[in-house]
Design a protein around this motif. Structure first.
Motif, PDB file in Angstrom:
ATOM      1  N   TYR A 158      -2.875  -2.443  -5.606  1.00  0.00           N
ATOM      2  CA  TYR A 158      -3.429  -1.115  -5.784  1.00  0.00           C
ATOM      3  C   TYR A 158      -4.752  -1.276  -6.525  1.00  0.00           C
ATOM      4  O   TYR A 158      -4.771  -1.678  -7.693  1.00  0.00           O
ATOM      5  CB  TYR A 158      -2.459  -0.248  -6.565  1.00  0.00           C
ATOM      6  N   ALA A 161      -5.688  -0.390 -10.251  1.00  0.00           N
ATOM      7  CA  ALA A 161      -5.038  -1.089 -11.349  1.00  0.00           C
ATOM      8  C   ALA A 161      -5.381  -2.572 -11.375  1.00  0.00           C
ATOM      9  O   ALA A 161      -4.898  -3.303 -12.220  1.00  0.00           O
ATOM     10  CB  ALA A 161      -3.527  -0.910 -11.236  1.00  0.00           C
ATOM     11  N   PRO A 202       1.869  -2.160  -6.779  1.00  0.00           N
ATOM     12  CA  PRO A 202       1.525  -1.799  -8.154  1.00  0.00           C
ATOM     13  C   PRO A 202       1.251  -3.003  -9.041  1.00  0.00           C
ATOM     14  O   PRO A 202       0.624  -2.859 -10.076  1.00  0.00           O
ATOM     15  CB  PRO A 202       2.744  -1.031  -8.638  1.00  0.00           C
ATOM     16  N   ASP A 203       1.754  -4.178  -8.720  1.00  0.00           N
ATOM     17  CA  ASP A 203       1.453  -5.323  -9.577  1.00  0.00           C
ATOM     18  C   ASP A 203       1.346  -6.583  -8.718  1.00  0.00           C
ATOM     19  O   ASP A 203       1.781  -6.603  -7.578  1.00  0.00           O
ATOM     20  CB  ASP A 203       2.506  -5.489 -10.674  1.00  0.00           C
ATOM     21  N   THR A 205       2.896  -9.383  -8.782  1.00  0.00           N
ATOM     22  CA  THR A 205       4.169  -9.972  -8.374  1.00  0.00           C
ATOM     23  C   THR A 205       4.654  -9.380  -7.060  1.00  0.00           C
ATOM     24  O   THR A 205       5.091 -10.088  -6.156  1.00  0.00           O
ATOM     25  CB  THR A 205       5.215  -9.736  -9.473  1.00  0.00           C
ATOM     26  N   GLN A 206       4.561  -8.051  -6.962  1.00  0.00           N
ATOM     27  CA  GLN A 206       4.988  -7.379  -5.738  1.00  0.00           C
ATOM     28  C   GLN A 206       4.197  -7.896  -4.548  1.00  0.00           C
ATOM     29  O   GLN A 206       4.729  -8.052  -3.456  1.00  0.00           O
ATOM     30  CB  GLN A 206       4.718  -5.882  -5.854  1.00  0.00           C
TER      31      GLN A 206
ATOM     32  N   PHE B 230       5.816   4.710  -8.561  1.00  0.00           N
ATOM     33  CA  PHE B 230       4.863   3.629  -8.661  1.00  0.00           C
ATOM     34  C   PHE B 230       5.219   2.528  -7.660  1.00  0.00           C
ATOM     35  O   PHE B 230       4.371   2.006  -6.951  1.00  0.00           O
ATOM     36  CB  PHE B 230       4.898   3.092 -10.090  1.00  0.00           C
ATOM     37  N   LEU B 248      -6.596   4.664 -15.839  1.00  0.00           N
ATOM     38  CA  LEU B 248      -7.171   3.406 -15.372  1.00  0.00           C
ATOM     39  C   LEU B 248      -8.668   3.546 -15.166  1.00  0.00           C
ATOM     40  O   LEU B 248      -9.430   2.614 -15.387  1.00  0.00           O
ATOM     41  CB  LEU B 248      -6.541   2.991 -14.046  1.00  0.00           C
TER      42      LEU B 248
END
Lengths: 339, 566, 351
Positions: A158, A161, A202-203, A205-206, B230, B248
């Protein structure tokens, strides 16, 4: 009741036995393993110091430093893309410091007023699942990604972020401004990329996970991390440098303005950016040094054998407009590319 | 009788003062800082008051995000209601083998920290999850066709996490109904009403207040939920995600404005249901005891209902199993396979060979303890004041006790930072940010509504004439509370405190903003592992966390039993 | 031994006046009842005496000492609740011992006292039973023991027998009466059951709509009610207008706005064969023992038989002892109604 009370009181008691070492608080996204290594090494030289690192994403670190501005909790901020440091410098969150090696770094990789310096170079790459694709089959340049055959096969972090994705997206728009005098072409390109994109994770790792588990085949990410995952964790990842030139991001280091242990922070600064440390970081933690005075023969092969063309980028333009562009992407393009 | 509420005495007045200080200092003040921030679009250091942030978000994405958030919350309420009420009904009305074990399994989602739950859900029902791939292999369809993504993914996670509220509320109401009002069911049946009519016309209306309570909690929790949208939301907009995105982008005022409007939606819903609930309440503990009464069912209906319930309960324990499996999977070995095939104890060996492994564990246990102690003190005092006394501002206090449930954890954390990064009256003129205390404080504020609700409803069912009897026997305030009220309330306090403790143990949404090196909790350690893509290591930590939770459950039921035996 | 005196006591909840300003003197050692229909304010009055409610006006004196401002804990007034209010988490012994523990009595003293009071209420041997496992009657007696054991100056009862069955009610009420006589404690007893009040009280105050209607001994209330409400509530009395009294019963000494109060047992009826259907108005009716009423219901309740009679479109009740009941008084029988006894109680037509 009494039993509970006893447990409770003993815990309170346990929590009170703090040491009398000087704490040095470091906010860093570099990960537990690397942080632990340098904590131990620094504490060996400075036995009276307790290095306290908080492992968090660079965006989280930036957020915290901004929220804590009136009462800074951190001494060091080790790790974030240069654009974030440029913003932090403007918001007066950083303290100026000139490291001993200040002359051995390209001027675009440091703050003109010494508020931050580059530590690592991180070229962005087109990464793919090597269990499904060969390097030949995978996209080889930016525009290959827009080919309809990748529809539903691209997975991205994303971008709001992710410092990495922010830079990639902003660079594409900056190119458009430079070449056509308008950001419109850049956004058009991103719209087509969105149409091919299956999901934004979202991160990181995903993203790794879904790429490794074959939910998608292609992503955009930085090269050192991809090499690390492939070599250390044996994940089926490969990468291509975009032929027309890639974005190379500079990761930096800075001291937090108004911190409690500025002298100590300076020592830590020098310690983790010394030649020896840079070589260790390259060998063990897959980081490419930004300093240009590190002997090439002391660096691992994956760095020395790497050749890529850089995309010329106006970093100040990006730092100035990044938020605005990303906001526009978020409200006008995200999820709407295929419409 | 008409009006048994007491006026304040000196002692209860002092309690009220303590409670009021807490709610003003740690609930109202952070909220106020947030509101202030939303009106200062040029940063909190400027003094330029403006509604620009509101104008901006209302013009751009607010309505889209609000509609999605409200929609998903309503879906979650409906889904949770169906699952929770169904289970409560089956477990209340039917007997079957191993019922005791299954009735524990129903509560599993409560014991699963949200962070762990979301991770295990990813590995179960994500596109490459065990369940998804398993079914895909069985049916020979591509897994992407029925992966739970987007809305349905979020609703699935919410229903899983929140149906327990409906289950608990409905079970206790059903017990009350059949024990104190059992004759109404018999009456309806004897008047010739069918089972369906009895359920629809008699049982459901009498249970309505419980449903309203559970709906409220589920709605507020879904509105404030961050992780599920999320992870599963894709590109759909939700209010919590908009707060995050605005933050953000460095746009703090917009983030605060989103948070303020989100809280207003939640509080509006709270007021709406409060108003509705105040008009309807049927269940009262009545005098004397009558026999337990249930609706009779045919053998086939029983069989089907029990079978469905048990299968679903079995499914509900899958996330726990998934996490345990994951903690034994060799790092990097599970990619295209349906189920992992290389197992190792390496993750645990690595975990326990780390000399610092127990620091986050003791930190979390300690902070959860402190938070629970704060919550028990404030929650019990407040429910005692609100249920048994009358004073000005009572409604407001009650409202304040419920508000934190509808506010995302991030927002509470930011509010606390804004309020306590400078000396304040409420922090004894010290700076709380960066210290130990701010974490338990945030946990306490977030979890106060849980304990307040369970204690207040427990207190409502304690007959005030018991306290009056003690009074006429010469006992005074504190002694009555200690000897009569507290023992009778004990089980509701313990169960509420247990929930608070479990929630605090695995809390990460506000921890991530508030922790420091010396106070890093388990959840941060799990996130740290995940950031490095050590899924096995993260799962091993999750398993450790679940073991802690089970220990807490065990100890609390021991405490409950020991006190009962005393 | 305690005199209790209520002076100008009143209480309202919001706009509803639960107790109108009233005065009441209760003598030492007296068994005093507050009797009235539900919602008449009797329980509120009791709670004011106990200190659980504060009166809006007036003051309360115990042995000439003003206790209005004293909290319930300091009044030394015991209360037995309608729902017993036994502490469910305690055993019988713990419930009864509670009040003594509050007074910091020694363990030995508590033990002796609790056991002795449990014997008095015939619960010896049940000390260690958990309260929820007791029967209703036993719970009631535990509540009584718990209130008695601290030797209060005044003992209050709030409809203590309303949750018991008939036989237990009779039994428990005699226990209460016996214990009151033995201990000499001043008792105030709230009930809506007139027969219960008449049976155990020394004096009764009849209340309606927050006001006291009459205070007197059971006999006074029964035989000389102060008003129509008391008459009907206490004795289920029949009321006859002046017109009927003159034309049917030959009673002339009655004012136009008075009614004659006649208790059911003071009415005698006799079966007559002639029909009254021709009679069109009271004034044309001869008072010579012709049929003037019709039995519409007969209820046999053991000792007495009760007849409900349609008497000039008014329902009246008459009772006679079962022994005298004759088989030919049945539903539909035509009867002649006459009065026996002195019949000199007249009350105002209005309530």
């Amino acid at each position: 009741m009494k039993f509970t009370l006893c447990i409770f009181l003993s815990f309170i008691f346990l929590s009170c036995n703090s040491s009398n070492k000087t704490p040095l608080v470091v906010y860093s996204p570099h990960g537990k393993d690397m942080l632990e290594e340098f904590e131990k090494r620094f504490e060996k030289v400075h036995p009276d110091v307790d290095v306290q690192w908080l492992d968090m994403g660079s965006q989280d670190a930036y957020d915290r430093i901004r929220t804590e501005k009136e009462n800074p909790q951190a001494d060091m901020w080790w790790g974030a893309p240069s654009t974030m440091f440029i913003r932090a410098e403007k918001e007066s969150l950083l303290a100026a410091y000139t490291p001993a090696w200040a002359d051995h770094i390209a001027p675009e990789n440091r703050s003109a007023h010494n508020f931050w310096y580059g530590t690592f170079a991180t070229p962005e790459v087109i990464a793919f699942n090597s269990h499904l694709l060969t390097s030949e089959e995978a996209p080889k340049d930016w525009n290959d990604l827009l080919d309809p055959k990748w529809k539903g096969k691209i997975i991205l972090r994303y971008p709001l972020a992710s410092g990495t994705l922010r830079i990639i997206f902003s660079s594409i728009i900056a190119q458009s401004v430079k070449n056509y005098g308008t950001d419109e072409n850049g956004f058009q390109w991103l719209r087509r990329l969105d149409a091919n994109t299956k999901a934004y994770t979202p991160d990181p790792t995903q993203m790794y996970l879904r790429l490794a588990r074959e939910e998608a085949e292609v992503t955009l990410w930085d090269m050192p991390d991809i090499v690390f995952q492939a070599e250390v964790n044996h994940y089926p990842f490969g990468y291509n440098f975009p032929k027309s030139g890639t974005v190379s991001l500079t990761d930096g280091i800075a001291i937090v303005r108004g911190c409690k242990h500025e002298k100590l922070a300076e020592e830590f600064y020098e310690f983790v950016t010394s030649k020896e440390s840079m070589i260790l970081q390259a060998r063990k933690f897959y980081r490419i040094p930004a300093r240009n005075d590190i002997p090439r023969d002391s660096l691992p092969k994956w760095i020395t054998s790497t050749h890529f063309t850089s995309m010329p980028i106006d970093w100040n333009l990006i730092a100035q407009h990044e938020s605005e562009w990303m906001e526009k992407w978020d409200s006008e393009i995200k999820g709407k590319g295929s419409q | 009788m008409s009006n048994n509420l007491k006026r304040l005495t000196f002692a209860t007045g002092a309690l009220l003062l303590a409670v009021a200080l807490f709610s003003v200092g740690y609930i109202l003040l952070p909220l106020f800082s947030l509101i202030k921030q939303s009106f200062l679009p040029d940063g909190i250091s400027s003094s330029l008051f403006s509604v620009r942030a509101y104008a901006e978000i209302l013009r751009s994405t607010f309505f889209e995000a609000a509609l999605n958030s409200i929609g998903i919350s309503l879906c979650s309420v409906i889904g949770s209601a169906i699952a929770g009420i169904f289970f409560a009904y089956v477990f209340h009305n039917f007997d079957f083998p191993l019922k005791a074990i299954f009735s524990k399994l129903v509560l599993v989602p409560l014991a699963l920290p949200p962070l762990v739950g979301v991770i295990s859900f990813m590995f179960l029902i994500g596109e490459s999850g065990m369940l998804t791939r398993g079914i895909a292999a069985l049916l020979g369809i591509a897994p992407s066709h029925f992966a739970l993504q987007g809305w349905w993914g979020i609703v699935a996670v919410h229903v899983y996490s929140f149906y327990v509220y409906f289950y608990l509320f409905t079970s206790s109401a059903l017990n009350q109904l059949s024990e104190s009002h059992g004759s109404v069911i018999d009456a309806s049946l004897s008047l010739g009403a069918s089972r369906a009519v009895t359920i629809r016309r008699i049982i459901l209306p009498m249970l309505t207040p419980s449903f309203v309570g559970a709906s409220l909690i589920t709605f507020m929790a879904s509105m404030a939920s961050f992780s599920a949208p999320f992870l599963f939301g894709g590109t759909t907009r939700f209010l919590t995600l908009e707060i995050y995105t605005a933050k953000l982008n460095g746009n703090d005022a917009n983030a605060a404005a989103f948070a303020v409007l989100l809280s207003m939606v939640s509080v509006g819903f709270l007021l709406l249901l409060r108003w509705y609930q105040s008009r309807k309440s049927y269940l009262r503990v009545t005098k004397g005891s009558s026999r337990r009464s249930t609706v009779p069912h045919s053998a086939a209906a029983r069989f089907i209902a029990v079978a469905v319930a048990l299968i679903v309960v079995g499914l509900f324990s899958l996330p726990v199993i998934a996490i345990i499996i994951l903690s034994f999977v060799k790092e990097g070995s599970w990619t295209y396979q349906i189920l992992p095939d290389t197992f190792t104890a390496q993750n645990f060996i690595k975990l326990f060979s780390d000399t610092h492994v127990f620091e986050p564990v003791t930190n979390s246990v300690e902070m959860a303890f402190v938070a629970t102690a704060i919550v028990v003190f404030i929650g019990v005092c407040t429910s005692f004041l609100v249920v048994r006394n009358k004073f000005i501002g009572k409604r407001l206090l009650e409202l304040l006790m419920n508000v934190p449930f509808g506010i995302p954890g991030t927002v509470i954390a930011v509010g606390l930072i804004l309020s306590f990064n400078h000396p304040s009256f409420f922090s004894a003129q010290s700076i709380l940010v960066g210290t130990f205390w701010i974490l338990p404080l945030a946990y306490a504020v977030r979890n106060l509504p849980i304990l307040f609700r369970s204690t207040a409803s427990g207190l409502e069912s304690v007959d005030p004439s018991l306290e009056e009897a003690a009074m006429t026997l010469g006992s005074t305030g504190w002694r009555i509370f200690k000897k009569i009220t507290l023992p009778l309330l004990f089980s509701s306090i313990v169960s509420g405190a247990l929930l608070v403790f479990i929630n605090s143990l695995g809390e990460f949404v506000s921890s991530i903003l508030l922790y420091s090196y010396n106070t890093r909790p388990i959840s941060i350690e799990i996130l740290s592992q995940l950031r490095l893509y050590n899924v096995g290591g993260a799962a091993a930590y999750c398993t450790l966390l679940m073991v802690l939770v089970m220990a807490a459950v065990g100890i609390s039921s021991k405490i409950s039993r020991a006190t009962l035996a005393e | 031994m305690a005199d209790l005196s209520l002076r100008n006591i009143s209480k309202s909840f919001g706009k509803v006046q639960a107790v109108a300003p009233l005065n009441l003197e209760i003598h030492s050692g007296e068994f005093f009842s507050l009797l009235g229909p539900s919602g008449c304010g009797k329980t509120t009055l009791l709670r004011i005496v106990a200190g659980l409610e504060q009166p809006a006006t007036g003051s309360l004196f115990l042995n000439q000492k003003d206790i209005t401002a004293l909290p319930p804990q300091k009044r030394n007034i015991g209360l037995v609740f309608q729902n017993y209010a036994l502490f469910p988490h305690m055993t019988v012994f713990q419930n009864v011992a509670y009040g003594l523990e509050v007074l910091n009595r020694t363990k030995a003293e508590i033990r002796t006292k609790v056991i002795s009071v449990l014997e008095k209420v015939q619960l010896d041997g049940k000390q260690s039973v958990a309260v929820p496992n007791l029967s209703g009657g036993e719970q009631q007696r535990v509540a009584l023991a718990r209130a008695l054991v601290v030797e209060p100056q005044v003992l209050l009862f709030d409809e203590p027998l309303s949750n018991l069955d008939y036989a237990l009610r009779l039994e428990t009420r005699s226990v209460i009466r016996r214990l009151q006589k033995e201990t000499g404690i001043t008792n105030i007893y709230v009930t809506h059951d007139q027969s219960e009040a008449l049976a155990i009280s020394d004096r009764i105050a009849v209340m309606n709509s927050g006001a006291i209607q009459q205070i007197g001994t059971p006999q006074e209330l029964y035989f000389s009610p102060a008003n129509r409400f008391v008459a009907s509530f206490i004795g289920h009395a029949n009321f006859f207008s002046a017109e009927i009294c003159r034309s049917c019963f030959g009673i002339q000494a009655i004012g136009e706005n008075e009614v004659l109060v006649v208790l059911p047992e003071e009415i005698s009826i006799e079966r007559q064969m002639e029909s009254t259907s021709k009679v069109e108005s009271i004034s044309t009716l001869p008072s010579d023992g012709k049929a003037n009423g019709k039995i519409i219901d007969v209820q046999f309740s053991g000792a007495v038989v009760e007849y409900v009679i349609d008497f000039f479109h008014q329902r009246i009740t008459a009772t006679c002892s079962s022994a005298k009941h004759s088989g030919d008084l049945q539903i539909g029988s035509e009867v002649a109604v006459s009065l026996s006894g002195k019949n000199n109680r007249k009350v105002s037509r209005e309530q």
